[in-house]
Design a protein around this motif. Structure first.
Motif, mmCIF file in Angstrom:
data_model
loop_
_atom_site.group_PDB
_atom_site.id
_atom_site.type_symbol
_atom_site.label_atom_id
_atom_site.label_comp_id
_atom_site.label_asym_id
_atom_site.label_seq_id
_atom_site.Cartn_x
_atom_site.Cartn_y
_atom_site.Cartn_z
ATOM 1 N N UNK A 6 24.688 -14.413 -59.460
ATOM 2 C CA UNK A 6 26.120 -14.319 -58.820
ATOM 3 C C UNK A 6 27.007 -15.163 -59.501
ATOM 4 N N UNK A 7 26.579 -16.136 -60.083
ATOM 5 C CA UNK A 7 27.775 -17.072 -61.023
ATOM 6 C C UNK A 7 28.254 -16.220 -62.079
ATOM 7 N N UNK A 8 27.041 -15.618 -62.939
ATOM 8 C CA UNK A 8 27.363 -14.601 -64.161
ATOM 9 C C UNK A 8 28.054 -13.513 -63.841
ATOM 10 N N UNK A 9 27.955 -13.022 -62.616
ATOM 11 C CA UNK A 9 28.614 -11.770 -62.488
ATOM 12 C C UNK A 9 29.921 -12.080 -61.746
ATOM 13 N N UNK A 10 30.210 -13.108 -61.140
ATOM 14 C CA UNK A 10 31.234 -13.440 -60.411
ATOM 15 C C UNK A 10 32.231 -14.270 -61.155
ATOM 16 N N UNK A 11 32.121 -14.665 -62.372
ATOM 17 C CA UNK A 11 33.159 -15.542 -63.123
ATOM 18 C C UNK A 11 34.149 -14.713 -63.677
ATOM 19 N N UNK A 12 35.430 -14.808 -63.173
ATOM 20 C CA UNK A 12 36.668 -13.939 -63.817
ATOM 21 C C UNK A 12 36.831 -13.979 -65.279
ATOM 22 N N UNK A 13 36.654 -15.346 -65.650
ATOM 23 C CA UNK A 13 36.894 -15.449 -67.125
ATOM 24 C C UNK A 13 35.724 -14.698 -68.048
#
Length: 90
Positions: free
Chosen positions: A46-53
């Motif tokens: 979720x962090x990997x896919x959710x990071x806008x940058x």
């Protein structure tokens, strides 16, 4: 020891060592028969896919990044990135 609300065991250099923690908590023997923990690395999709940058990076750059993380996990010493025999510093 509790550090940032997590149980940790420190190695001789004072670094957190999950293998030592698992052993201290009654870890199971590895395939080789010794009481060492299997290697693992935390990854939160979720962090990997959710990071806008990160989403602005190309698929190639993201693939390179995850490959570098895997190489660093397998490196000796663990967590170091090397190019040939030369350590890469950021």
């Amino acid at each position: 020891m509790i550090l940032d609300d997590e149980a940790v065991v420190l190695d001789e250099q004072g670094r957190s060592d999950f293998g030592l923690l698992q052993h201290a908590l009654g870890g199971r023997p590895s395939r080789r028969g010794s009481m060492t923990a299997e290697r693992w690395m935390r990854f939160y999709p979720s962090d990997w896919l959710g990071d806008p940058a990160l989403r602005t990076c190309s698929y190639g750059a993201r693939g390179l990044w995850i490959d570098m993380l895997c190489l660093m996990d397998a490196a000796k010493p663990r967590g170091h990135l090397k190019l040939g025999s030369q350590k890469v510093d950021a």
